[in-house]
Design an enzyme around this catalytic site. Structure first.
Site, PDB file in Angstrom:
ATOM      1  CB  SER A 177      33.880  41.092  41.071  1.00 34.21           C
ATOM      2  OG  SER A 177      33.545  41.039  42.833  1.00 34.21           O
ATOM      3  CG  HIS A 230      38.355  38.974  42.749  1.00 35.09           C
ATOM      4  ND1 HIS A 230      36.574  37.736  42.429  1.00 35.09           N
ATOM      5  CD2 HIS A 230      37.465  40.103  43.091  1.00 35.09           C
ATOM      6  CE1 HIS A 230      35.699  39.239  42.240  1.00 35.09           C
ATOM      7  NE2 HIS A 230      36.004  40.181  42.801  1.00 35.09           N
ATOM      8  CD  GLU A 251      36.680  34.284  40.938  1.00 33.57           C
ATOM      9  OE1 GLU A 251      37.281  35.239  41.953  1.00 33.57           O
ATOM     10  OE2 GLU A 251      36.545  34.493  39.969  1.00 33.57           O
TER      11      GLU A 251
END
Length: 542
Positions: free
Chosen positions: A196, A445, A328
């Site tokens: 991330s 994610h 995600e």
């Protein structure tokens, strides 16, 4: 398996002697050593607030390295409370063996950069227990770096040029380069990896002249400098808004710096959070203080040009493993899973974010129409199209940025670029639990994190012989073999036990990391082609 009773152990790096403890991995009971809370930079307090990091002082005698350093100032999303201190520039070293004698073989070093949108997170074992990686005979380093306004506020000029948090990462790498051999690590074999905002940080380190020579391989997970939340062209706007919210209405950068330097840290953080209303945050994701181009001409400049320009001109010959998860976008649909009535407004906000970030020469209505036609087959934006909506969110916030980063790297580096998509839907997918998406297919994610790390905040014991345990072994082999050799492989695997095809523009191979790992071609082909056509529309209007 629980940790055994810790025994003290010493390391003697140039920075000063450190007392750590012995430990055992939770998964297989392998022995290793922990050195926690090591200062890699001077505390960025007082006159050092909003300044590049300064070298940490060395110490005499033996310093205890038995507990984690302070979190950096942030809102802790896990415990739902404000935490942290400005005195937070600490790192942690986990090593399976300490050097003995002159013939000791130094270990590959894996340097982890945490995620959290440049506003939250830390390097502790709350989420990033090193157990699974340590068992593959690598040394693991985790770090803290400044967050939010303290790490990324910029006045858009040389007074506060910004990117302090990224410069912290460079300082930590410099510390590792000088000291890691004393823990058994090889300073000439350092792999940086992150997820991330940590993945975007790895990308920035690849692009920054300041980081040249500090690492040798890189792994980017679910983030890139090209993601809309990871960069701003207008840093000054929010610096002025923050100062005004605290009582300083000046537009003079020196006056703003002088004022903000005296405000208590907690007040700065609380005012930063309030710059976007809770209502806004229901519909869109924006980082208030992300990285930016710096207006500075000296050696303290981390990002001298826009990342798109640097991607085409600046070269680091670094093998790269880069990828994302299959879904995600679930991260940004947490509110939608609870209340789908906000979907239409959520969609409008996402379209505008994408338009403002990179394609503002296409009108909002035109872009909205093209997205509806491609992703939803012109169906109304409703609960019926949540699966397709997840793909749209995936591409806007992560997929397109990661794809472009991989493409640019293949052009400007003779070292190989390897691509992956993590799509495994297992019992310990970390992100899906957090966002309430366990009922949805694919991988959200952050779902890959619990197959690389042992997050001690959750009880994630997996059954021996289970698919989840098998995935942990496969993921950690891919990552650690890449750190060792520059090639991501799995011992004895029919598809990836030896060199598999690298990703190039002409031959865009990748591996799909699912229950059965396979080599595929052209990740998200139709979706990436759609956005490439949108960008061609922009080019034709310039």
């Amino acid at each position: 398996m629980a940790d055994s009773e810790p025994e003290p152990v010493l390391a003697r790096p140039p920075a000063g002697a450190l007392r750590g403890v012995s430990a055992r991995t939770r998964s297989r009971g392998a022995a290793y050593f922990r050195f926690l809370g090591i200062p890699y930079a001077a505390p960025p307090v007082g006159p050092l607030r909003f300044q590049p990091p300064k070298s940490a002082l060395t110490w005499k005698g033996v310093r205890d390295a038995l507990k984690f350093g302070n979190h950096c100032v942030q809102f802790d999303l896990i415990n739902n409370q404000e935490v942290g201190s400005e005195d937070c520039l600490y790192l942690n070293v986990y090593t399976p063996k300490l050097p003995e004698g002159t013939l000791f073989d130094l270990l590959p070093v894996m340097f982890w950069i945490h995620g959290g949108g440049f506003t939250a997170g830390d390097g502790s074992d709350i989420l990033y227990g090193p157990d699974l990686l340590i068992e593959h005979n690598v040394l693991v380093v985790t770090i803290n770096y400044r967050l939010g306004a303290f790490g990324f506020l910029s006045t858009g000029d040389s007074v506060v040029p910004g990117n302090m948090g990224l410069k912290d990462q460079v300082m930590a790498l410099q510390w590792v380069k000088r000291n890691i051999a004393s823990f058994g690590g090889d300073p000439n074999n350092i792999t940086i990896f992150g997820e991330s905002a940590g993945g975007a940080s790895v990308h920035y380190l690849l692009l920054s002249p300041m980081a040249k020579g500090l690492f040798h391989k890189a792994i980017i997970q679910s983030g890139a400098a090209f993601c809309p939340w990871a960069f701003t062209n207008q840093p000054r706007k929010n610096a002025l808004r923050l100062a005004a919210s605290l009582g300083c209405n000046s537009t003079d950068s020196n006056e703003i710096l002088s004022f903000l330097s005296k405000v208590p840290a907690k007040k700065i953080h609380k005012s930063s959070v309030k710059l976007f209303s809770k209502e806004d945050m229901k519909y869109k994701f924006e980082v208030i203080f992300p990285p930016t181009v710096e207006n500075a001409a000296d050696n303290s400049c981390f990002l001298p040009k826009h990342p798109l320009i640097l991607s085409q001109t600046y070269k680091q010959e670094i093998p790269l493993l880069i990828g994302s998860t299959s879904k995600e976008g679930y991260l940004f649909m947490r509110e939608l899973f609870q209340d789908s009535s906000i979907l239409r407004k959520h969609f409008e906000a996402t379209v505008e974010i994408m338009r403002n970030f990179s394609i503002n020469h296409v009108s909002h209505d035109s872009l909205k129409h093209q997205i509806k036609k491609f992703y939803f087959n012109e169906k109304p934006v409703s609960e019926e199209i949540l699966h397709q909506y997840a793909d749209f969110q995936t591409d806007v916030y992560f997929g397109l940025g990661v794809h472009k980063a991989a493409q640019f790297n293949t052009v400007n580096s003779s070292s190989p670029t390897y691509r992956y998509i993590f799509s495994y839907n297992g019992g310990i997918n970390l992100g899906k639990v957090f966002v309430g998406a366990s009922h949805m297919p694919g991988a959200s994610h952050a779902d890959e994190l619990s197959y690389l790390f042992y997050p001690r905040i959750y009880d994630l014991e997996v059954d021996s012989g289970s698919d989840d345990e098998k995935m942990q072994l496969q993921m950690t082999q891919l990552w650690t073999n890449f750190a060792k050799t520059g090639i991501p492989t799995i011992d004895g695997h029919p598809a990836v036990s030896r060199t598999w095809p690298a990703f190039t523009r002409q031959q865009p191979f990748y591996i799909d990391i699912d229950k059965n790992i396979t080599v595929q071609k052209e990740p998200f082909k139709e979706r990436m082609s759609f956005w490439e056509q949108i960008e061609k529309q922009v080019t034709s209007k310039l």
